[in-house]
Design a protein around this motif. Structure first.
Motif, mmCIF file in Angstrom:
data_model
loop_
_atom_site.group_PDB
_atom_site.id
_atom_site.type_symbol
_atom_site.label_atom_id
_atom_site.label_comp_id
_atom_site.label_asym_id
_atom_site.label_seq_id
_atom_site.Cartn_x
_atom_site.Cartn_y
_atom_site.Cartn_z
ATOM 1 N N MET A 1 0.861 -1.173 0.000
ATOM 2 C CA MET A 1 0.000 0.000 0.000
ATOM 3 C C MET A 1 0.910 1.240 0.000
ATOM 4 O O MET A 1 1.851 1.334 0.770
ATOM 5 N N PRO B 1 0.659 4.638 3.393
ATOM 6 C CA PRO B 1 -0.285 4.302 4.462
ATOM 7 C C PRO B 1 -0.059 5.178 5.692
ATOM 8 O O PRO B 1 1.035 5.696 5.915
ATOM 9 N N HIS C 1 0.493 3.065 11.861
ATOM 10 C CA HIS C 1 -0.336 2.247 12.751
ATOM 11 C C HIS C 1 0.263 2.342 14.164
ATOM 12 O O HIS C 1 1.421 2.716 14.337
ATOM 13 N N TYR D 1 5.998 -2.831 10.203
ATOM 14 C CA TYR D 1 4.764 -3.543 10.534
ATOM 15 C C TYR D 1 3.837 -3.514 9.334
ATOM 16 O O TYR D 1 3.669 -2.467 8.694
ATOM 17 N N ASP D 2 3.240 -4.670 9.015
ATOM 18 C CA ASP D 2 2.267 -4.782 7.931
ATOM 19 C C ASP D 2 0.880 -4.854 8.556
ATOM 20 O O ASP D 2 0.500 -5.894 9.098
ATOM 21 N N PRO D 3 0.104 -3.743 8.524
ATOM 22 C CA PRO D 3 -1.207 -3.741 9.171
ATOM 23 C C PRO D 3 -2.206 -4.699 8.521
ATOM 24 O O PRO D 3 -3.078 -5.221 9.200
ATOM 25 N N GLU D 4 -2.064 -4.951 7.226
ATOM 26 C CA GLU D 4 -2.985 -5.882 6.558
ATOM 27 C C GLU D 4 -2.796 -7.303 7.052
ATOM 28 O O GLU D 4 -3.759 -8.026 7.279
ATOM 29 N N LYS D 5 -1.541 -7.712 7.219
ATOM 30 C CA LYS D 5 -1.236 -9.069 7.690
ATOM 31 C C LYS D 5 -1.119 -9.145 9.204
ATOM 32 O O LYS D 5 -0.992 -10.229 9.763
ATOM 33 N N GLN D 6 -1.112 -7.985 9.855
ATOM 34 C CA GLN D 6 -0.961 -7.877 11.308
ATOM 35 C C GLN D 6 0.278 -8.618 11.803
ATOM 36 O O GLN D 6 0.236 -9.426 12.722
#
Length: 161
Positions: free
Chosen positions: A1, A4, A7, A73-78
């Motif tokens: 993304m 972004p 987060h 950190y990848d917020p989509e994959k948490q």
């Protein structure tokens, strides 16, 4: 993304920024003694989403070691993602990690060459623990044949002004 918004987990990583001094010990091989070393680390931000930790230390033979860790950190994959490379080896360690419920312990899972020198791949864990303001540890573990985890080394970091 693209572009972004940061987060909460990106903000969590920000506490790793700044100048740190470290003392570390590697567990002894059978019949040997534990290796002690001192070092320094500088954590800097790469925008709001990544941190880069660049460290120096001494090798058991007295030579200089240089290391670099990236964490994001990848917020989509948490999941936390990152890498670790060092001047003492040719393997790039790739991390996937999670933060505990108290947000004090970041466990980074990786795999790479077995330290037994048997040509096999092994699983490892690097665990960053926030001990308190300006104090943290990095503890490395190797998975044993029975599935248990054995501590390989631990570094203690103290933030400096």
């Amino acid at each position: 993304m693209m572009n972004p918004e940061p987060h909460a987990m990106h903000r969590w990583l920000q506490q790793l920024l700044g100048h740190w001094t470290s003392t570390s010990s590697c567990d002894a091989p059978p019949g040997g003694s534990a290796e002690q070393s001192v070092g320094a680390e500088h954590g800097r931000a790469l925008g709001d989403l990544w941190v880069i930790l660049e460290g120096t230390g001494t090798m058991p033979d007295g030579g200089e070691a240089r290391m670099q860790m990236t964490l994001g950190y990848d917020p989509e994959k948490q999941v936390f993602l990152g890498t670790w490379v060092g001047s003492m080896m040719s393997h790039m360690w790739i991390y996937r990690g999670t933060l505990d419920a108290d947000q004090k312990v970041l466990t980074l899972e990786t795999e790479g060459p077995s330290f037994k020198g048997d040509g096999k791949t092994a699983r490892y864990r690097d665990v960053i623990t926030i001990v308190g303001p300006g104090e943290r540890t990095l503890t490395s573990f190797g998975e044993q044949p029975d599935g248990s985890w054995n501590q390989i080394m631990q570094a203690k970091y103290v933030k400096t002004p």
